[in-house]
Each structure stands twice: as structure tokens, then as C-alpha cells.
Design an enzyme around this catalytic site. Structure first.
Site, PDB file in Angstrom:
ATOM      1  N   ALA A  15      25.958  40.298  45.078  1.00 48.02           N
ATOM      2  CA  ALA A  15      24.855  40.020  46.002  1.00 48.02           C
ATOM      3  C   ALA A  15      23.928  38.952  45.438  1.00 48.02           C
ATOM      4  CB  ALA A  15      24.080  41.304  46.287  1.00 48.02           C
ATOM      5  N   GLU A  34      18.989  38.723  34.995  1.00 50.16           N
ATOM      6  CA  GLU A  34      20.046  39.706  34.778  1.00 50.16           C
ATOM      7  C   GLU A  34      19.838  40.376  33.429  1.00 50.16           C
ATOM      8  OE1 GLU A  34      22.933  42.226  34.455  1.00 50.16           O
ATOM      9  OE2 GLU A  34      22.635  41.189  36.377  1.00 50.16           O
ATOM     10  N   GLN A  35      19.796  41.713  33.425  1.00 52.29           N
ATOM     11  CA  GLN A  35      19.499  42.419  32.185  1.00 52.29           C
ATOM     12  C   GLN A  35      20.639  42.372  31.169  1.00 52.29           C
ATOM     13  OE1 GLN A  35      18.737  46.567  32.767  1.00 52.29           O
ATOM     14  NE2 GLN A  35      20.596  46.933  33.946  1.00 52.29           N
ATOM     15  N   ARG A 108      37.111  42.655  41.304  1.00 50.28           N
ATOM     16  CA  ARG A 108      35.686  42.352  41.401  1.00 50.28           C
ATOM     17  C   ARG A 108      35.249  41.342  40.327  1.00 50.28           C
ATOM     18  NH1 ARG A 108      31.390  44.952  43.831  1.00 50.28           N
ATOM     19  NH2 ARG A 108      32.849  46.507  44.607  1.00 50.28           N
ATOM     20  N   TYR A 220      46.759  48.520  45.770  1.00 54.43           N
ATOM     21  CA  TYR A 220      47.072  47.148  46.191  1.00 54.43           C
ATOM     22  C   TYR A 220      47.050  46.231  44.979  1.00 54.43           C
ATOM     23  CZ  TYR A 220      41.903  47.021  46.403  1.00 54.43           C
ATOM     24  OH  TYR A 220      40.562  47.143  46.134  1.00 54.43           O
TER      25      TYR A 220
END
Length: 397
Positions: A15, A34-35, A108, A220
Site C-alpha cells: 500500500a 518504514e520501521q 508478495r 498455485y
């Protein structure tokens, strides 16, 4: 660039990075906090339907993503008890012609890596790793965000703050904009195996969905077909935060018992040596939006059960709509945020509700399961595909 064109994004997941890229293309400067000190390849496979791939292509990411993507030719819906096919939903070229963009499956981590590379190529985006969001304060010129870089406190000033920091959103917690998500009494288990270790049908460019007693299993190919992603979803009381809790293979096998599941499905579950699990959370109330120069996108705004495979898709859509509305209301960023929230509320609420309903269908047992299988056979794949037209054909206003 004027402060009114500077947007602060908390979170460098799908996101947050998509938002940074869409904002840059809309003429804004984005700082992404971003941590984590490093963006690592984590998470499971994901399904990217045409409503999501269309936006990623607009961002120029097709060539970066295509080597890692698999274009499944169909979804095969299987009876878990017998291992036989119930019906199939056509994808591949059929879906691409129908919706103008392909249906892909991928890992991902590959999507996040492509987004990170694309964002770093844009001069108006700065990704600040090792910056943990702490708090914010609004004022007449926008918002000041406080973060920690190690033990050092750093401030960032911008026109708006976007919370893209996931289901346990620190921005949402500080803003008190949302009710806490509730445990769905389900857990998801995931594993990756080499493609050559899987049975030949599972290696094909197909999404296999096995439905059975109190559980279902999805398999998949990802990584351009080199690995197979396996996800099992079961009814469970285990509920801890995080995405990477270790899971015991014998434990998941107990939920796919031999008296109710085909041995071919159980054999597939036996292949991975390592399983990871996470609790599935949901929020029944739609994202209500808020006031001031702050908003949420993705899971921070509308956590979604995975049964519609639209968690990533809705986050990518959020980012595109948000950039459009901020550009449209460039002289009044808060008006842009409220326009974004209004436009997204109905669609994301419907996706949440559909995923919830789909999950209840997957969880049915006994005679209800038999009826479900008969109905699926009567509908056929093409009619089932039409059920998804409302989400796959989406165009932002």
C-alpha cells in the site's frame, strides 16, 4: 517544492510504496517512513486480479513484474473429500480480453521488490528505512510526524499523513479512527515448495482450490513457476499477532483428517518441511474516514479476509484513487482526503462483506457442502466468473 505538495507515508509495504509512486506521478513529493531497517522478502503468494495489475502497469511495472508472475489459465475448484473437480473458472487470455489486464499470481516479496525499485527510480520519493512512526500533530500548515531512528527523534513536516502501516496500524491507533480488528476464529497456514517436488497437476499454471470439511486449501505456482505456494485456512482458536509464527506440520494435518479429506490433498500438505501461520482478523464496520490531514489506506483502513483475494488489490486501488483526489484538490489537501474516503468507502465495504460471505460458504460442512458443490456445478465456470465482474472491471473515477 512547496510543503503543500509533500506527503508523508507511514509504511513501505504494498500500500505505502504504491501510494508513493502514484503520488509522485500526480506531482507530489513523498517521504515513506518504514520501521524495518531493510525491506526483506516476506509473506506468502498473492493473487493480483485485473483491477490491480492494470494500475501496476500504469506505473510502468509490467516489465519488472512479468518474469516473476504466473498467468494462471483457470481456477480449478476441487472437492476436498474426493479430490475430484467441481468446476473451473477460466482465466488466462479469457480474463485479459474480458478485463483489459491479466490475472496474475506471484510472491508478495517480488511485488514489494518491484515497487521499491520503481519508487527509488522516482526523484520525488524518499524511502526512509529504520524510521519507526511514533506520533503526529496537525496544524494550519498540515501535519508534523514524529518518528524514531534508533534512539534519535526525527520530525517530518508535510501536507498530509497517510497511514499505510497495516492491520495493526500505529497511525490508526494514534488517530483513534478505527475499531480494533476482531479475530475471525480462523488461521491461515502457508508454505513454499520447489515446483519439482509437487505433483504434476499442481505445477501447471492453475490456481487449485480444494474445499472440504471445516477447511480449504489453495495451491498455485509463484516465482515464475519455480515454486508452489500452498495456503491452508482452518477453523482455530489460536490468535497471536504477526505473520510468521512457526507451525507444526502434524498440527495442520489434523485439520485435514483422512476420513474427510482425499489422500492426495494430505500428501500435498506433507511435502513442506516448514509451515508458517497467522491469525485472520476482520473488521465488520467499514472505514469511516476522519477529519484533518490524515487518512488510512490498505489493511490499515479495511482489513480483509482472504476469501476474495482482494487485500492487495484494494490497497493498490486505494493508492491510485488517493493520488487522483489529492491532485484534483491540490489547493485543499484535506478536501482531497475526504473525497478519497467517500469514493472508497462503499467499494471496500462491499469487498469486505463479499470476502466474509465467501468465507462462510467455504466453511460449510455436511449436507450444506453437498448443496454448495451441486450449485457450483450448475453455475459453471463462466457464470462464476461473472460474479467477479464488479471487482475485476473496476475503473477509478
Amino acid at each position: 517544492m512547496a510543503p503543500s505538495r509533500h506527503v508523508i507515508v507511514a509504511g513501505a509495504g504494498i500500500a505505502g510504496l504504491t501510494a508513493a509512486m502514484t503520488l509522485s506521478r500526480a506531482g507530489f513529493r513523498a517521504s515513506v517512513l518504514e520501521q524495518s531497517p531493510k525491506l526483506e522478502e516476506t509473506g506468502a503468494g498473492l493473487q493480483l486480479s485485473p483491477n490491480a495489475t492494470r494500475i501496476l502497469f500504469e506505473l510502468g511495472l509490467r516489465d519488472r513484474l512479468e518474469p516473476f508472475a504466473v498467468k494462471p489459465q483457470m481456477i480449478r475448484v476441487m472437492a476436498g473429500g474426493s479430490g475430484r473437480e467441481i468446476t473451473r473458472i477460466p482465466l488466462g487470455d479469457v480474463a485479459e480480453r474480458r478485463y483489459g489486464a491479466p490475472f496474475w499470481v506471484m510472491h508478495r516479496g517480488d511485488l514489494q521488490a518491484a515497487l521499491e525499485d520503481g519508487a527509488r527510480d522516482m526523484s520525488d520519493i524518499e524511502i526512509k528505512l529504520g524510521h519507526r512512526f511514533d506520533d503526529f500533530a496537525t496544524h494550519s500548515n498540515g501535519v508534523t510526524v514524529q518518528a524514531y531512528r534508533g534512539k534519535q527523534v526525527v520530525d517530518e513536516r508535510g501536507a498530509v499523513l497517510i497511514g499505510a502501516d497495516g492491520i495493526w496500524s500505529a497511525v490508526g491507533e494514534r488517530w483513534r479512527a478505527q475499531r480494533k480488528p476482531a479475530f475471525s476464529r480462523r488461521t491461515a497456514w502457508r508454505a513454499l515448495i520447489p515446483a519439482d517436488a509437487a505433483p504434476e497437476p499442481i505445477r501447471a499454471p492453475v490456481v487449485h482450490l480444494f474445499l472440504g470439511l471445516d477447511a480449504h486449501l489453495v495451491a498455485y505456482p509463484v516465482k515464475g513457476g519455480k515454486l508452489i505456494n500452498i495456503v491452508g485456512i482452518i477453523h482455530d482458536d489460536w490468535n497471536e499477532s504477526g505473520w510468521n509464527a512457526p507451525g507444526n506440520r502434524d498440527e495442520i494435518l489434523r485439520h485435514f483428517a483422512p476420513f474427510s479429506w482425499a489422500e492426495s490433498v494430505r500428501d500435498l500438505i506433507r511435502i513442506p518441511d516448514r509451515w508458517l501461520k497467522w491469525a485472520l482478523l476482520d473488521r465488520a464496520t467499514p472505514f469511516s474516514g476522519g477529519t484533518g490531514p490524515v487518512t488510512l489506506i490498505g489493511d490499515a483502513a479495511h482489513p480483509m479476509l482472504p476469501f476474495l483475494a482482494q487485500g492487495a488489490g484494494m490497497a493498490i486501488e486505494d493508492a491510485a484513487v488517493l493520488a487522483d483526489k489529492l491532485k484534483e484538490h491540490s489547493e485543499d489537501p484535506e478536501a482531497g482526503l475526504r473525497a478519497y474516503e467517500k469514493l472508497r468507502r462503499g467499494r471496500t465495504a462491499r469487498a469486505q462483506a463479499t470476502a466474509r460471505k465467501q468465507g462462510s460458504i467455504y466453511g460449510r460442512t455436511g449436507p450444506e457442502a453437498t448443496v454448495r458443490n451441486i450449485v457450483m456445478r450448475m453455475l459453471g465456470g463462466e457464470r462464476l466468473l461473472k460474479r467477479y465482474d464488479w471487482v475485476y472491471k473496476w475503473r477509478r473515477s
